[in-house]
Design an enzyme around this catalytic site. Structure first.
Site, short mmCIF file in Angstrom:
data_model
loop_
_atom_site.label_atom_id
_atom_site.label_comp_id
_atom_site.label_asym_id
_atom_site.label_seq_id
_atom_site.Cartn_x
_atom_site.Cartn_y
_atom_site.Cartn_z
CB SER A 133 -9.35 73.28 44.17
OG SER A 133 -9.89 73.69 42.93
CE1 TYR B 188 -8.34 68.54 42.00
CE2 TYR B 188 -9.95 70.10 41.13
CZ TYR B 188 -8.73 69.84 41.74
OH TYR B 188 -7.90 70.88 42.10
#
Length: 250
Positions: free
Chosen positions: A137, A150
């Site tokens: 990501s 995350y």
């Protein structure tokens, strides 16, 4: 011989689109996920059991992962690509409001599950001189409020990918970390606990990436000549860029 891709987390979003993209190009796919009904629907839509094989298990469960891989029939047992797509984000709160169980779930899925299935499949990928594509990501590169655990899990995915490159460069196995930015999928509904209002607000007017965009990127990487390796690839919609540095003022 028809190439085969193993795509984790194929019941929705990126994974679903990635499986469809590979099949469109003549590949066979092994699709994994926790929802058997969605896997069965996907297999039927892809052309049936001769084209797609479903494995229903929770990637956080090592024994279930081992059993699922061991159950692959001969026609799917030797695959050429591993697409580590299964992953999730839970919560958007700052650290003091965050839920420890959500943190552990993200670590178990995004880190432990990913490294487990990679280790369990590496011998096959070396034998086939295949490719590993890990979905990281932009959060692995850029910090933002609420990304705490995350973002850390995705930073692990990127670093793990680069370290795999070091170990596998002499084995003919390619490894790529793909790092998407703002993308519209079920991912955000999961992160917000199904908050459709927050989902709509996030994407309103932003023209975000779509699962098909990431699927196209993943397939492009996999289809390159075997002597070429894309180490990492960050992808954002045109509308997304970097913010100024945050400065807290008393």
């Amino acid at each position: 011989m028809t190439p085969i891709a193993l795509v984790t987390g194929a019941t929705a979003g990126f994974g679903n689109a990635i499986a469809r993209r590979f099949v469109k190009e003549g590949w066979k796919v092994i699709v994994t996920g926790r929802r058997q009904d969605r896997l069965d629907t996907l297999v039927a839509e892809l052309g049936g059991p001769d084209v797609a094989y479903p494995l229903c298990f929770d990637i956080r469960d090592e024994e279930a992962t081992k059993a699922a891989l061991a159950s692959l029939p001969d026609g799917f047992a030797k695959f050429d690509a591993l697409v580590n797509n299964a992953g999730l984000a839970l919560g958007t709160s700052g650290i003091e409001q965050s839920d420890l169980e959500q943190w552990k779930t993200m670590i178990d899925t995004n880190v432990t599950g990913l490294v487990t299935i990679t280790r369990l499949t590496i011998d096959t990928l070396i034998e086939r001189r295949g490719i590993i594509i890990n979905l990281a990501s932009v959060a692995s590169n850029w910090s933002y409020p609420g990304a705490n655990v995350y973002g850390a899990t995705k930073a692990f995915v990127k670093r793990f990918s680069l370290n795999l490159r070091s170990d596998l460069s002499a084995k003919g196995v390619r490894v790529t970390s793909i790092e998407p930015g703002m993308s519209e999928s079920e991912f955000t509904l999961v992160r917000t606990g199904g908050n459709k209002e927050a989902y709509d607000k996030l994407y309103a007017g932003a023209n975000p990436l779509q699962p098909e965009d990431i699927a196209e990127t993943v397939y492009w990487v996999a289809s390159l000549p075997p002597h070429m390796n894309i180490n990492s690839l960050e992808v954002m919609p045109v509308t997304q860029a970097w913010s100024p540095f945050a400065v807290h003022r008393e």
